[in-house]
Design an enzyme around this catalytic site. Structure first.
Site, PDB file in Angstrom:
ATOM      1  N   ASP A 123     -10.094   2.610   1.125  1.00 31.51           N
ATOM      2  CA  ASP A 123      -8.757   2.580   0.532  1.00 31.51           C
ATOM      3  C   ASP A 123      -8.843   1.979  -0.873  1.00 31.51           C
ATOM      4  O   ASP A 123      -9.371   0.884  -1.058  1.00 31.51           O
ATOM      5  CB  ASP A 123      -7.834   1.735   1.412  1.00 31.51           C
ATOM      6  CG  ASP A 123      -6.379   1.851   1.026  1.00 31.51           C
ATOM      7  OD1 ASP A 123      -5.985   2.872   0.446  1.00 31.51           O
ATOM      8  OD2 ASP A 123      -5.612   0.902   1.331  1.00 31.51           O
ATOM      9  N   HIS A 128       3.217  -1.642  -2.408  1.00 24.44           N
ATOM     10  CA  HIS A 128       2.366  -2.412  -1.505  1.00 24.44           C
ATOM     11  C   HIS A 128       2.996  -3.777  -1.232  1.00 24.44           C
ATOM     12  O   HIS A 128       3.696  -4.325  -2.077  1.00 24.44           O
ATOM     13  CB  HIS A 128       0.981  -2.606  -2.129  1.00 24.44           C
ATOM     14  CG  HIS A 128       0.224  -1.324  -2.293  1.00 24.44           C
ATOM     15  ND1 HIS A 128      -0.269  -0.901  -3.505  1.00 24.44           N
ATOM     16  CD2 HIS A 128      -0.117  -0.368  -1.400  1.00 24.44           C
ATOM     17  CE1 HIS A 128      -0.903   0.255  -3.344  1.00 24.44           C
ATOM     18  NE2 HIS A 128      -0.815   0.600  -2.074  1.00 24.44           N
ATOM     19  N   ASN A 154       0.050   5.461   5.033  1.00 17.68           N
ATOM     20  CA  ASN A 154      -0.738   4.232   5.059  1.00 17.68           C
ATOM     21  C   ASN A 154       0.103   3.047   5.542  1.00 17.68           C
ATOM     22  O   ASN A 154       1.216   2.845   5.051  1.00 17.68           O
ATOM     23  CB  ASN A 154      -1.271   3.912   3.668  1.00 17.68           C
ATOM     24  CG  ASN A 154      -2.375   4.851   3.225  1.00 17.68           C
ATOM     25  OD1 ASN A 154      -2.575   5.921   3.797  1.00 17.68           O
ATOM     26  ND2 ASN A 154      -3.098   4.454   2.197  1.00 17.68           N
ATOM     27  N   ILE A 155      -0.469   2.276   6.443  1.00 15.21           N
ATOM     28  CA  ILE A 155       0.201   1.082   6.979  1.00 15.21           C
ATOM     29  C   ILE A 155      -0.776  -0.092   6.947  1.00 15.21           C
ATOM     30  O   ILE A 155      -1.871  -0.023   7.514  1.00 15.21           O
ATOM     31  CB  ILE A 155       0.685   1.308   8.429  1.00 15.21           C
ATOM     32  CG1 ILE A 155       1.716   2.441   8.500  1.00 15.21           C
ATOM     33  CG2 ILE A 155       1.261   0.006   8.996  1.00 15.21           C
ATOM     34  CD1 ILE A 155       3.042   2.142   7.845  1.00 15.21           C
TER      35      ILE A 155
END
Length: 284
Positions: free
Chosen positions: A82, A180, A230-231
């Site tokens: 990532d 984020h 995405n988590i």
């Protein structure tokens, strides 16, 4: 089964109009939780390692743990870097059995982002490793990478079209209003922008910073073409809350297993919830 490439998982999701969850790991318990949740939901899954995870646990440990979990699983598991920051780091991931990498050149001018992305593609695609890139800046902070609100720029649809035309990526992360970390308010996604990007590009689209985005917004984004979600923050919140509860309720407890066990179970629960939200249950 063995680790698989992310590319086919996302193409299947694109065709089936669902999304595959990409969940960040930081330790053994979270790796176990991600794969256990996917097994329980009979879902494909992506285990992600961020800059902070690699610095904390070590790339060799993350790769070895995920590889073992995948070998013991009956569902497809991809191991993904990532927000990769350099070609050197990408090569390190290749040496350690990662099946997918993200090269984040979003802070570079468009031409330099394309050139860096193509350099990575040329190096790893012959090995069957998939490549995600990012266009536009996603606000907030994730480990060592920070984008201020002033810097955060939404993805331009015309640039997305050019980027995908010149860099044949397997997935494209775009900026449409997510961030984020923990949100201060309720994020509002630019669905019109997403629709226009989807009209111009045909590669799977990735939504970063999805923790804290309302469920209905996630589902709408998936209906408009998002194939990977995405988590990270939601996982940290569940993990830490469960461990903290044990420490508060039992202050004399000194067995880390009594703290990390419940934390792992809480993580399984939140990941199963996300998998169902993304529509990938039963798609393995």
């Amino acid at each position: 089964m063995s680790l698989v490439s992310m590319a086919q998982l996302l193409l299947d999701a694109q065709q089936g109009q669902y999304a595959v969850g990409a969940f960040n790991c930081n330790n053994m318990e979270i790796v176990q939780a991600i794969v256990s949740a996917a097994e329980a939901e009979k879902s494909p899954v992506i285990v992600q390692a961020s800059q902070g995870a690699i610095k904390y646990a070590g790339i060799e440990y993350i790769a070895a743990m995920t590889r073992l979990a995948a070998e013991q699983a009956s569902v497809p598991v991809a191991l993904h870097l990532d927000h990769g920051t350099s070609f050197v780091q990408i090569m390190s991931c290749v040496r350690n059995s990662f099946t997918s990498v993200m090269i984040d050149g979003s802070k570079l001018p468009l031409e330099e982002n394309i050139a860096l992305t193509n350099k990575v593609i040329e190096a790893v695609r012959p090995l069957g490793i998939s490549v995600e890139a990012e266009l536009g800046k996603i606000g907030g902070t994730e480990d060592d990478i920070t984008v201020s609100e002033k810097e955060a720029l939404f993805t331009d649809p015309a640039e997305a079209e050019r980027f995908v035309s010149e860099a044949k990526v397997d997935a494209l992360a775009i900026a449409i209003g997510t961030a984020h970390g923990q949100y201060k308010g309720v994020p509002e996604l630019d669905f019109q922008r997403l629709t226009e990007i989807r009209r111009r590009v045909n590669v799977p689209i990735v939504l970063h910073g999805s923790s804290g985005v309302p469920d209905e917004a996630i589902q709408k984004a998936i209906s408009l073409g998002v194939c990977k979600v995405n988590i990270d923050t939601n996982i940290r919140e569940a993990f830490v809350a469960a461990a903290r509860k044990v420490m508060v309720d039992h202050p004399q407890e000194i067995d880390p297993r009594k703290m990390l066990g419940p934390a792992r179970e809480a993580t399984v629960a939140i990941i199963r919830e996300k998998i169902r939200l993304f529509g990938s249950s039963g798609k393995a």
